[in-house]
Design an enzyme around this catalytic site. Structure first.
Site, short mmCIF file in Angstrom:
data_model
loop_
_atom_site.label_atom_id
_atom_site.label_comp_id
_atom_site.label_asym_id
_atom_site.label_seq_id
_atom_site.Cartn_x
_atom_site.Cartn_y
_atom_site.Cartn_z
NE ARG A 63 -2.85 -0.82 3.24
CZ ARG A 63 -3.61 -0.44 4.15
NH1 ARG A 63 -5.13 -0.38 3.91
NH2 ARG A 63 -3.43 -0.20 5.54
CD GLU A 100 1.19 -5.05 12.24
OE1 GLU A 100 0.37 -4.44 11.43
OE2 GLU A 100 2.18 -5.20 12.18
#
Length: 176
Positions: A63, A100
């Protein structure tokens, strides 16, 4: 007068449990699919660096690729992609890191950033800081100077900023 930050904040959608249970994904596609919001986002990302003499804007897959070339154009700079391992065809610098919800390896062409470059690192979201720290290491390998880091969204509760050496040069448009 309408607050541009509030306009952008209202456009971002939170998608619970994506890409896996417990993750609240920040969906920026409503911003990307609206020309006025996209221009506003790119302007907000580039504005603090207008006088920083940036020569290269690094965009992080995937992104970060979307707005980084537009930021580069606004700053009269070149765009450099940082990609996942095995996606670049020539010799690369490579860094592995944790994020994460797993681990990854990113790469940058060895000849894309030179020691005399002033680099702006861009990604859409600053979460735990793993990806951004890995990009810092890639840029360090090139000998270039990191002039700043620009994130569209910073997830404050994950404290990713605290893991970055260049935390004093971070600009985040939205703090969530």
């Amino acid at each position: 007068m309408t607050d541009p930050i509030q306009i952008l904040r209202e456009a971002v959608r939170t998608v619970p449990n994506f890409p896996k249970q417990g993750i609240n994904f920040q969906d920026i596609t409503p911003v990307l699919s609206n020309l006025n919001l996209l221009k506003l986002a790119v302007h907000q990302l580039a504005a603090p660096f207008k006088e920083s003499h940036i020569t290269k804007v690094i965009g992080v897959e995937s992104r970060g690729f979307v707005m980084a070339p537009m930021i580069a154009l606004e700053l009269n700079a070149s765009f450099v992609p940082v990609r996942k391992k095995g996606k670049l065809p020539r010799e690369t610098y490579s860094v592995s890191y944790n994020l994460e919800y797993g681990s990854d390896t990113i790469e940058m062409h060895i000849d894309s950033v030179k020691p005399n470059d002033r680099v702006l690192i861009h990604d859409d979201v600053l979460a735990t800081g793993g990806t951004a720290a890995a990009v810092e290491n890639l840029v360090d390998s090139s000998g270039a100077e990191i002039a700043g880091m620009a994130f569209f969204i910073e997830l404050m509760e994950l404290a990713g900023r605290s893991k970055l050496r260049n935390s004093d040069r971070i600009h985040s448009v939205l703090h969530i």
